[in-house]
Design a protein around this motif. Sequence first.
Motif, PDB file in Angstrom:
ATOM      1  N   GLY A  43       0.813  -1.203   0.000  1.00 41.49           N
ATOM      2  CA  GLY A  43       0.000   0.000   0.000  1.00 41.49           C
ATOM      3  C   GLY A  43       0.849   1.257   0.000  1.00 41.49           C
ATOM      4  O   GLY A  43       1.908   1.311   0.637  1.00 41.49           O
ATOM      5  N   ARG A  44       0.379   2.289  -0.716  1.00 41.37           N
ATOM      6  CA  ARG A  44       1.087   3.567  -0.818  1.00 41.37           C
ATOM      7  C   ARG A  44       0.090   4.696  -0.629  1.00 41.37           C
ATOM      8  O   ARG A  44      -1.113   4.556  -0.882  1.00 41.37           O
ATOM      9  CB  ARG A  44       1.749   3.698  -2.190  1.00 41.37           C
ATOM     10  N   TYR A  45       0.582   5.845  -0.171  1.00 44.20           N
ATOM     11  CA  TYR A  45      -0.278   7.016  -0.022  1.00 44.20           C
ATOM     12  C   TYR A  45       0.455   8.266  -0.500  1.00 44.20           C
ATOM     13  O   TYR A  45       1.685   8.282  -0.656  1.00 44.20           O
ATOM     14  CB  TYR A  45      -0.757   7.173   1.419  1.00 44.20           C
ATOM     15  N   ASP A  46      -0.329   9.320  -0.720  1.00 43.02           N
ATOM     16  CA  ASP A  46       0.189  10.591  -1.215  1.00 43.02           C
ATOM     17  C   ASP A  46       0.555  11.464  -0.023  1.00 43.02           C
ATOM     18  O   ASP A  46      -0.311  12.047   0.626  1.00 43.02           O
ATOM     19  CB  ASP A  46      -0.876  11.258  -2.085  1.00 43.02           C
ATOM     20  N   SER A  47       1.847  11.572   0.270  1.00 50.93           N
ATOM     21  CA  SER A  47       2.294  12.289   1.472  1.00 50.93           C
ATOM     22  C   SER A  47       2.435  13.793   1.266  1.00 50.93           C
ATOM     23  O   SER A  47       2.455  14.554   2.243  1.00 50.93           O
ATOM     24  CB  SER A  47       3.636  11.724   1.957  1.00 50.93           C
ATOM     25  N   ASP A  48       2.539  14.244   0.000  1.00 53.12           N
ATOM     26  CA  ASP A  48       2.763  15.670  -0.252  1.00 53.12           C
ATOM     27  C   ASP A  48       1.625  16.323  -1.025  1.00 53.12           C
ATOM     28  O   ASP A  48       1.780  17.433  -1.546  1.00 53.12           O
ATOM     29  CB  ASP A  48       4.092  15.885  -0.982  1.00 53.12           C
ATOM     30  N   ASP A  49       0.505  15.617  -1.147  1.00 52.74           N
ATOM     31  CA  ASP A  49      -0.715  16.186  -1.738  1.00 52.74           C
ATOM     32  C   ASP A  49      -0.494  16.665  -3.170  1.00 52.74           C
ATOM     33  O   ASP A  49      -1.035  17.684  -3.588  1.00 52.74           O
ATOM     34  CB  ASP A  49      -1.225  17.343  -0.866  1.00 52.74           C
ATOM     35  N   ASP A  50       0.304  15.896  -3.939  1.00 54.22           N
ATOM     36  CA  ASP A  50       0.502  16.261  -5.345  1.00 54.22           C
ATOM     37  C   ASP A  50      -0.292  15.358  -6.281  1.00 54.22           C
ATOM     38  O   ASP A  50      -0.101  15.403  -7.506  1.00 54.22           O
ATOM     39  CB  ASP A  50       1.986  16.212  -5.703  1.00 54.22           C
ATOM     40  N   GLY A  51      -1.162  14.524  -5.713  1.00 54.77           N
ATOM     41  CA  GLY A  51      -2.000  13.659  -6.517  1.00 54.77           C
ATOM     42  C   GLY A  51      -1.374  12.337  -6.888  1.00 54.77           C
ATOM     43  O   GLY A  51      -1.982  11.532  -7.592  1.00 54.77           O
ATOM     44  N   LYS A  52      -0.136  12.079  -6.416  1.00 53.94           N
ATOM     45  CA  LYS A  52       0.557  10.833  -6.713  1.00 53.94           C
ATOM     46  C   LYS A  52       0.995  10.156  -5.418  1.00 53.94           C
ATOM     47  O   LYS A  52       1.526  10.816  -4.524  1.00 53.94           O
ATOM     48  CB  LYS A  52       1.781  11.104  -7.594  1.00 53.94           C
ATOM     49  N   VAL A  53       0.773   8.854  -5.336  1.00 59.15           N
ATOM     50  CA  VAL A  53       1.209   8.131  -4.135  1.00 59.15           C
ATOM     51  C   VAL A  53       2.725   8.008  -4.166  1.00 59.15           C
ATOM     52  O   VAL A  53       3.323   7.755  -5.218  1.00 59.15           O
ATOM     53  CB  VAL A  53       0.542   6.747  -4.047  1.00 59.15           C
ATOM     54  N   ASP A  54       3.348   8.204  -2.983  1.00 55.91           N
ATOM     55  CA  ASP A  54       4.807   8.227  -2.951  1.00 55.91           C
ATOM     56  C   ASP A  54       5.414   7.609  -1.710  1.00 55.91           C
ATOM     57  O   ASP A  54       6.631   7.492  -1.604  1.00 55.91           O
ATOM     58  CB  ASP A  54       5.294   9.676  -3.064  1.00 55.91           C
ATOM     59  N   THR A  55       4.595   7.185  -0.745  1.00 63.55           N
ATOM     60  CA  THR A  55       5.113   6.689   0.525  1.00 63.55           C
ATOM     61  C   THR A  55       4.358   5.427   0.937  1.00 63.55           C
ATOM     62  O   THR A  55       3.139   5.335   0.762  1.00 63.55           O
ATOM     63  CB  THR A  55       4.970   7.755   1.633  1.00 63.55           C
ATOM     64  N   ASP A  56       5.085   4.459   1.508  1.00 64.11           N
ATOM     65  CA  ASP A  56       4.455   3.219   1.955  1.00 64.11           C
ATOM     66  C   ASP A  56       3.507   3.464   3.120  1.00 64.11           C
ATOM     67  O   ASP A  56       3.839   4.209   4.056  1.00 64.11           O
ATOM     68  CB  ASP A  56       5.519   2.214   2.420  1.00 64.11           C
ATOM     69  N   LEU A  57       2.336   2.829   3.051  1.00 68.74           N
ATOM     70  CA  LEU A  57       1.482   2.753   4.240  1.00 68.74           C
ATOM     71  C   LEU A  57       2.192   1.887   5.273  1.00 68.74           C
ATOM     72  O   LEU A  57       2.805   0.868   4.936  1.00 68.74           O
ATOM     73  CB  LEU A  57       0.130   2.147   3.882  1.00 68.74           C
ATOM     74  N   ASN A  58       2.076   2.269   6.536  1.00 67.33           N
ATOM     75  CA  ASN A  58       2.838   1.562   7.561  1.00 67.33           C
ATOM     76  C   ASN A  58       2.089   0.343   8.087  1.00 67.33           C
ATOM     77  O   ASN A  58       1.008  -0.014   7.631  1.00 67.33           O
ATOM     78  CB  ASN A  58       3.222   2.514   8.699  1.00 67.33           C
ATOM     79  N   GLY A  59       2.696  -0.297   9.093  1.00 68.19           N
ATOM     80  CA  GLY A  59       2.133  -1.523   9.639  1.00 68.19           C
ATOM     81  C   GLY A  59       0.831  -1.339  10.368  1.00 68.19           C
ATOM     82  O   GLY A  59       0.156  -2.332  10.683  1.00 68.19           O
ATOM     83  N   GLN A  60       0.457  -0.109  10.648  1.00 72.22           N
ATOM     84  CA  GLN A  60      -0.844   0.150  11.247  1.00 72.22           C
ATOM     85  C   GLN A  60      -1.951  -0.023  10.212  1.00 72.22           C
ATOM     86  O   GLN A  60      -3.109  -0.227  10.562  1.00 72.22           O
ATOM     87  CB  GLN A  60      -0.864   1.571  11.804  1.00 72.22           C
ATOM     88  N   ASN A  61      -1.593   0.034   8.940  1.00 70.94           N
ATOM     89  CA  ASN A  61      -2.555  -0.072   7.855  1.00 70.94           C
ATOM     90  C   ASN A  61      -2.397  -1.357   7.040  1.00 70.94           C
ATOM     91  O   ASN A  61      -3.392  -1.935   6.592  1.00 70.94           O
ATOM     92  CB  ASN A  61      -2.409   1.131   6.918  1.00 70.94           C
ATOM     93  N   ILE A  62      -1.174  -1.805   6.837  1.00 73.76           N
ATOM     94  CA  ILE A  62      -0.901  -2.906   5.926  1.00 73.76           C
ATOM     95  C   ILE A  62      -0.352  -4.108   6.699  1.00 73.76           C
ATOM     96  O   ILE A  62       0.611  -3.976   7.462  1.00 73.76           O
ATOM     97  CB  ILE A  62       0.127  -2.485   4.860  1.00 73.76           C
ATOM     98  N   PRO A  63      -0.954  -5.302   6.528  1.00 76.58           N
ATOM     99  CA  PRO A  63      -0.393  -6.499   7.158  1.00 76.58           C
ATOM    100  C   PRO A  63       0.853  -6.962   6.418  1.00 76.58           C
ATOM    101  O   PRO A  63       1.109  -6.528   5.283  1.00 76.58           O
ATOM    102  CB  PRO A  63      -1.526  -7.528   7.022  1.00 76.58           C
TER     103      PRO A  63
END
Length: 811
Positions: free
Chosen positions: A688-708
Amino acid sequence: MKHASFLPLSLSPLSRQLVMAGMLTTALVSTDLIINISHADSVTQQQSFNIQAGSLESALNQFAVQSGITVSFSPDVVAGIQADRFQGSAAPSTLITQLLADTGLQATLLANGSYSISKKSAPVAVTPKQKQSVELDDMLITSTRSDTQLKDSPQVVTVINREQIEQQMEMSSDTSQILSNLLPSFSPSRQKLTSGGETFRGRSPLFLIDGIPQSNPLRDGQRDGHTIDMSMVERVEVIHGASAIHGLGATGGIINFITRRPSQDTLKQSMNVQMTTPTGEFGDETSGYRTDYNLSGSKNDFEYTLGMSYERQGVFLDADGTEIGVDNVQGDIMNSKSYDLFTKLGYWIDDDQHIEASLNRYQVKGGNDYVSVDGDIEKGEPTTSVRGTPVGEAPYNRVLTTSMKYQNYDLAGMEFTAQAYRQEFEALFGALGSSSFYDPILAPDSIDQTQIESVKKGAKFTLVKDGLLDDKLKITTGFDLLEDSSSQNLAMTNRSYVPEVVYKNYAPFLQLQFQPIDAVVLHAGVRYEHSELDVDDFTTVYNKGSTDVKGGSPDFSETLFNGGIVVSPLSWLSVFANYSEGFGMPDVGRVLREVNVAGATVDGLLDLEPIITTNREVGIRLNWDSVDFEVSYYESDSDLGSRLSANADNTQYMVNREKQEINGAEANLGWKVNDGHKLNLAYSYIRGRYDSDDDGKVDTDLNGQNIPPNRLIASWQAEWTPKLSSFVQASYNFDRNFDEEAGDDEEQFKAYGLIDATMAYKLSTGKIHAGVTNLLNKDYFSYSSQTSYGSDTRNFKGRGRTLTIGYSLDF
């Protein structure tokens, strides 16, 4: 789930772990989807049936579901034959003979307690292939609202049957542990009362009891995994991936606990007692005890079932024999007591109408006899426990779920179901020293404990019409109503931490299932969600200066689509594809309590916008002789997802609304070696990835709180003799490096594997059983401790080896 078209998939490269999934194609394994196989002596006992008139195939399907006895047959054998309606009590052996009267067919009772249907003039031997395919085909998934057969589902569905539940409970009664052991895409259990960080396919699942929502998304205290004792559950239906068919909350999937039901007209009872202890130390403080009892029956037109359970859990020890740290704040199942009282009453108004009432009262509460001692992550020292009395009252869950359901099996040629329900949920958390609790008068030391209260009231109406267009089309339509009122208080100082939030929702829906030819099944559906949040003016907790927030009533409307196709070019092979959308809300309470801007209004808070999740999936099912295989690839995206992040000391969590993309693969391969041995291997890959800088593109891994983690699960079930059986399961959680390419080594996960085993022996009266968890006494830190929830306060180890010994009796 059901939309006329679905989006193309862009298959991204999988990690090196996915290569191991290739091993599935050559491993010797078996599925555990075989359900409700009865012992041969049960076919002569009286049971209650309600078989609708129609095709013989449909009648045999209904017989199999209602009796719990597997029936195998070739569709060609029963094609074109009609069956009359039957409603009343009969022995299964008598009823199946009656259903086959004057058809030229016969039913043969096999050694495993199932029936084989064949022509009288030319009896045929039933091969393992035929047995397994029909067991899969005949399974009806009630959680789809349209009773879809498992073979016709365009997405992955897992059914956990009563036999599997009992097998797992011989090792652990922890609901999260049971789900984790059987679902590789479910996060490893935290072995705590809180389910924080326990996700399904990287998102939150919607927990249901008989279709009644148990999750509390408006103020998610992450306790919804503990609302019923598993001894009250007949089976668990799990729909993988986003679905809106039950409304709010199923962005990761649906986990529906189907409760036990009456099935016989004579009184039937069962009971179980067992004790659990660490193998390294035996004593009253470390030992756990549980007992459960169930009775069911029917008399004339009345049906009833009653269940009761009680459990006391001791202190958990790690592999070194050290007391594992108790979670005094979020809540713990170690050093706790729980009970469950369940009842269900039914009445047949006439041959076509049935009414049912059910009640489930569940509570689990900590003993408050231990306090945690902080560990040290840098030194590798775990959080432990010592005798002591924590500040405040012990954390607990209290849940009361009630329901009334009316069914009419022939309302102008349609099947109508109406259900009204109410759920009262109360969760108390332990005392915590947090700056967000600060008040110069009421809490100068910043210590308090919070309490979440939620009341859900709702109704579901479903109307099903099948047999249309020459028995090719089934239409399911319905209308759902829900009102959820949630709040959070500071219990020690009687302050409002989160104001009362009232969520009102109505949702009409339409589902179509069309089978133009035998080899193709099409699904399409639409659901319209209209929701409104009502929040009065409120003032946030002091916390360095209170903030006045103007209330409001923001409303949201979404039209959600689903569509799928199942193509079966061969009797043993099918290919499926699915597109579905899920509807969820962020943690509204957490958003409201964190408002710190003067002049803020509820209507203007962007973070209250709904979470719309799209799920695209393709897969293959194969059932060849004694081997079955299923593999699927999925993508789950949300333009405005919800991600929790913590402050430096992990005492406060904030909601982040960001674009999220999750993709993964699941595979299951099995082999029924013979009537006595079954093997199974399952694998899950996810990223899983998420957009950390709000530029419309995912760029950072979702952490273990979200992804098994990526997970591999293997099991071996053996029937050595008619009396002696055994079961062994092993799970492996692979290493995970979060944003390794960015050089971030702060949140890495070190792999670990666990092995569990059980053995049971049937006595002349009853059965004795023994189960061992963590058979090799593996020393490890839990997944949640190693990843996002890790801190010196919560650096928890997993349990060491434990032994459970019990005795069960059916009478």
